[in-house]
Structure formats: structure tokens, C-alpha cells
Design an enzyme around this catalytic site. Sequence first.
Site, mmCIF file in Angstrom:
data_model
loop_
_atom_site.group_PDB
_atom_site.id
_atom_site.type_symbol
_atom_site.label_atom_id
_atom_site.label_comp_id
_atom_site.label_asym_id
_atom_site.label_seq_id
_atom_site.Cartn_x
_atom_site.Cartn_y
_atom_site.Cartn_z
ATOM 1 N N LYS A 258 1.256 3.867 -3.249
ATOM 2 C CA LYS A 258 0.840 5.264 -3.115
ATOM 3 C C LYS A 258 2.015 6.208 -3.377
ATOM 4 O O LYS A 258 1.853 7.253 -4.023
ATOM 5 C CB LYS A 258 0.267 5.519 -1.727
ATOM 6 C CG LYS A 258 -1.018 4.780 -1.413
ATOM 7 C CD LYS A 258 -2.181 5.237 -2.287
ATOM 8 C CE LYS A 258 -2.738 6.570 -1.871
ATOM 9 N NZ LYS A 258 -3.974 6.918 -2.640
ATOM 10 N N TYR B 224 0.821 -1.215 0.000
ATOM 11 C CA TYR B 224 0.000 0.000 0.000
ATOM 12 C C TYR B 224 0.858 1.271 0.000
ATOM 13 O O TYR B 224 0.725 2.109 -0.903
ATOM 14 C CB TYR B 224 -0.971 0.008 1.177
ATOM 15 C CG TYR B 224 -1.777 1.289 1.262
ATOM 16 C CD1 TYR B 224 -2.835 1.519 0.383
ATOM 17 C CD2 TYR B 224 -1.464 2.288 2.189
ATOM 18 C CE1 TYR B 224 -3.564 2.702 0.428
ATOM 19 C CE2 TYR B 224 -2.191 3.464 2.245
ATOM 20 C CZ TYR B 224 -3.241 3.668 1.361
ATOM 21 O OH TYR B 224 -3.951 4.846 1.405
#
Length: 270
Positions: A67, A63
Site C-alpha cells: 500500500k 500489505y
Amino acid sequence: MFLILIKRIDQGTENVIQACVENGVPSLLYTSSMEVIGPNHNRDPFVRGSEDTPYQVINHMPYPRSKAEAERLVLEANGIQVQGGQTLCSCSLRPTGIYGEGHQLMREFWEECVRRGGVHVGGIPDQVEHGRVYAGNVAWMHVLAARALREAPQSVAGEAFFCYDDSPYKSYEDFNMQFFAASNFRRVRVPLVLLFLMAFINDLLRWILSPVYNYTPLLNRYTLAVASTSFTVGTDKAFRHFKYTPLYSWDQCRQRTQEFVDSFGRDKRA
């Protein structure tokens, strides 16, 4: 699997940028996350940090890595020419821990306490603190940043901004528990080392069961590392660049969130 996931997200971001170029879209606002910065893999604290605070960024989980890479692509696209001769102006917003009405993790946290017979099991050290920001204020910052990209792009182009408001600095545990007073949950503290052992076991079970079952416990090594590492921001960059101030005060944020939490018990009785 992680590399495939990250590659797909990167490709999606590249497709969005290319769509802006081909369709003459001059503004691109990316919703990023504080996790593009940290907490890092070493669990180094980031206390009252700003966008310019030196910090060793170490992202191993998919994650934050995805990002961070997507944010990099968006910010690097700032200044490229789009169809029609205009220049693409891009910026990124990094919310800290978002909360408010509809926050599913807060509901899951409450339901987990109910399943344990009204017991909250925790052990995050008292000195740990996290930055939280109300969803309505995050949305308001997006409105102002998007407006600035159109009307005063020089003020935001190529920049990244933390999302912040007047919510108090507390650990994730303490922040959530302040809304659960009416539930009369009992708090049981366990040694942090035991929590890490439980997180390791959960990760092991998830790996073992993954071929036949999607086991996704709230507690794992990554979520525990984030929860046990202080990460708070102290900045006014968004105010300086596009005059952002919170649309909702802390009292309003607390009242709206409390009404949401109070609905949990009513939903369960129904």
C-alpha cells in the site's frame, strides 16, 4: 512470495497511471490505508496524530509495504502530462479502521466468540486506543475528494489525507464488544505475553500447513501487534482542503452497525 505480491501490486498501480496518461484522464484518487504509516514494526504509539506528525515508518509485512509503495507511485505521478496536454492531479485517502454494515471481520469476531461458547478471549491493555471510521463516511470523503480533483485540483493535488469521523477512540476489542451486548458474551482476559505466544504458534502452524491447507487464523503476530498498539488520528486536513465533514453522525453510524450485528443471531437461527 511477498516480494512477488508487492511487485504485482506496484505493476498494477503503474498500469493505472499509464492508462491515465494514454487516455487523457486528468484525475487519480487512490484508496490507501493508515497502515502505510503504522503502527510500525516497533509498535510505537501514534496518538491523535495528523498527516504532518513525525513518525518512524517501518513496514515489514506485505500489505502495508504494498500500500505504501502504491501510494508513493500515485503521489509522485501528480503533475505529469497526460494525452491531450492536461496535467494529472492525484491524491490519496488513508482510512483508519473501517467498520459498518457488511464488515466481515466484525462478523468473524462474533462467530469466534460463539464457537468458544459465548466467551471472548482478549488481553489488549486498557490504555490502547484505535481510530475507527464508518464506511459511509469514507465513501463520502471519496466523493468530495474526487470532486475537488476535478473542480479545484490545487487544493488536493499531491496530498494524502487520513479518513476520520466522530467515532470514539477505543481498542479494536472494546469497539467491537460495544455492539455485542445483546449476545451476553463473557470476557476472559489473558496476559498479553500469552497472546503473543498464541500468535506465534498460529504463524508457525500456518507456515507448516501452507503446502496443503490455507490456515488463516484471526490472531497472528501482525494482527496482534496492530491491535495492541495505539493508533489514532486527530486532524482536520480534509476539511481545510476540500470541506469534508462526516455525512453520518456517530449516532447514525452506531445504529446502522448495530442493526447489522443484530442480524448475526437471526442468520444463525435461520
